[in-house]
Structure formats: structure tokens, C-alpha cells
Design a protein around this motif. Sequence first.
Motif, PDB file in Angstrom:
ATOM      1  N   GLU A  46      -2.122 -18.051  33.686  1.00 29.51           N
ATOM      2  CA  GLU A  46      -0.784 -18.364  34.203  1.00 29.51           C
ATOM      3  C   GLU A  46      -0.513 -17.606  35.498  1.00 29.51           C
ATOM      4  O   GLU A  46       0.131 -18.141  36.408  1.00 29.51           O
ATOM      5  CB  GLU A  46       0.284 -18.039  33.152  1.00 29.51           C
ATOM      6  N   LYS A  47      -0.996 -16.388  35.594  1.00 34.33           N
ATOM      7  CA  LYS A  47      -0.841 -15.625  36.834  1.00 34.33           C
ATOM      8  C   LYS A  47      -1.488 -16.356  38.008  1.00 34.33           C
ATOM      9  O   LYS A  47      -0.915 -16.479  39.086  1.00 34.33           O
ATOM     10  CB  LYS A  47      -1.485 -14.237  36.704  1.00 34.33           C
ATOM     11  N   THR A  50       0.394 -19.649  38.920  1.00 34.43           N
ATOM     12  CA  THR A  50       1.655 -19.346  39.603  1.00 34.43           C
ATOM     13  C   THR A  50       1.402 -18.912  41.040  1.00 34.43           C
ATOM     14  O   THR A  50       2.101 -19.341  41.969  1.00 34.43           O
ATOM     15  CB  THR A  50       2.420 -18.249  38.850  1.00 34.43           C
ATOM     16  N   ALA A  51       0.391 -18.063  41.237  1.00 35.54           N
ATOM     17  CA  ALA A  51       0.084 -17.586  42.587  1.00 35.54           C
ATOM     18  C   ALA A  51      -0.384 -18.720  43.485  1.00 35.54           C
ATOM     19  O   ALA A  51       0.006 -18.812  44.658  1.00 35.54           O
ATOM     20  CB  ALA A  51      -0.969 -16.484  42.522  1.00 35.54           C
ATOM     21  N   GLU A  53       0.369 -21.888  43.195  1.00 29.80           N
ATOM     22  CA  GLU A  53       1.499 -22.771  43.457  1.00 29.80           C
ATOM     23  C   GLU A  53       2.340 -22.260  44.632  1.00 29.80           C
ATOM     24  O   GLU A  53       2.858 -23.049  45.424  1.00 29.80           O
ATOM     25  CB  GLU A  53       2.360 -22.896  42.198  1.00 29.80           C
ATOM     26  N   LYS A  54       2.464 -20.943  44.759  1.00 27.48           N
ATOM     27  CA  LYS A  54       3.215 -20.356  45.870  1.00 27.48           C
ATOM     28  C   LYS A  54       2.595 -20.693  47.217  1.00 27.48           C
ATOM     29  O   LYS A  54       3.264 -20.646  48.251  1.00 27.48           O
ATOM     30  CB  LYS A  54       3.308 -18.847  45.699  1.00 27.48           C
ATOM     31  N   ARG A  58      -3.128 -26.510  44.066  1.00 24.96           N
ATOM     32  CA  ARG A  58      -3.311 -26.805  42.654  1.00 24.96           C
ATOM     33  C   ARG A  58      -4.788 -26.641  42.295  1.00 24.96           C
ATOM     34  O   ARG A  58      -5.648 -26.691  43.187  1.00 24.96           O
ATOM     35  CB  ARG A  58      -2.841 -28.219  42.333  1.00 24.96           C
TER      36      ARG A  58
END
Length: 210
Positions: A46-47, A50-51, A53-54, A58
Motif C-alpha cells: 500500500e505504501k 500510494t507513493a 499515485e502521487k 500506476r
Amino acid sequence: MSEVIVLYEGYSAMSGADQMSANCSCTLIKGVNNIIVDTMTAWDSEKILTALEKHDVRPENINYVVSTHGHSDHIGNNNLFRMAKHIVGFSISFQDQYFMHPFDKGEEFGINSSVKVIPTPGHTLSDVTVLVKTKENGIVALTGDLFEKLEDIEKPSIWSEAGSEDPVQQMRNRSKVADLADWIVPGHGPKFQVTKEIRESLRKHKGNCS
């Protein structure tokens, strides 16, 4: 040219008499090919998502996954990137297809005109380093555990006690990479600039092992 984005800085510290807390640096290279280098532990998916996505990336946008070596804190989320070709140490694969490349003969693997993977054995006998040409920072080397952290230059026991299958090769390759790079992203610490003093120190250590 490519852009190097450190998604997470690696770390390592003793947390008990016989226990260590550690995770590796995880880095995104954006350019002609999108590349992720060292995917942390299996508990960090998940980390990473999320990173990425910033940065508008993808998992299916990643073209290559490079694991500098096969230890568990460097390969934990490789399976997130099923559209990518995978380089794990000296092994190159896509799905069940394996591609022979003579890393063991010292030959580099070019991903594109600004990114190449070079063999740098020492920490393990099949370690690799990723060299990236960038506009802002010159040559950036993503070294995995060839370098643990900046502090291991003046205190080599840091990298040797972290485990080295061939300390002599590791010393030689540390000096070689420092001579090639302007910046280093080590396996377990923040990115640091390579100075003249660092190069001289590493040459001295290499000379002592000759």
C-alpha cells in the motif's frame, strides 16, 4: 534524460541484541521507460501504490522492475508489476521467459539511452547497480546494499557487518561506482552527493584490499 524520485528512504538500526529494524530504499525512475528499483518488504504494497499515485504512475505503467539483489526487503512487491520485465540481480525475466545476459562476465545491460544496469557483486555475488543520467543531478547510482548508507564510507564495518559474500569485490565496486556517479541512493539511507573526498576514501580502502 530520466528523472529519479526516491519514494522511500531506506533505513537500518539494531532494535535488540539479535534483532534489526530495516527496509530498503525504493526509487522510481521516470522517462522513456518507467522503472521501479527495489520494492521493499511484502508488507509495503500500500505504501508503494500510494507513493506511485502521487506521481501519476500506476503499476501497469511500470516497464521494468529492478531488484539490486534477491534479499526479501528488496523484492517484496515485485508481483505488483505484472506488465514489467523483471531484473533481479543477474536474472532477467518476463512471466516464465528468462533472458540470458552475461552480467557474470562484467557486461552492462542497457534499458535505454539514459538508464543502464551494471554488475556490482560483493554484498551478494549477483548484485547490480542502476546508473541513471539525469538533467538536474548528473549520474545517479541506485546501488542497493553495495552502499548501506553514507556513514559506511568512513566506517566500513557498517557494510561488512550487514553481510558481504565477497568483501574484496564489494570494496572494488564501491570505488568503481563512486567514480562513475555524482549522487548515490544507498540501500538503507538517504541519497548523498559523491565528493572528491568520498572517491579518495574509497580508493584508499580499495587499495588496502589489493
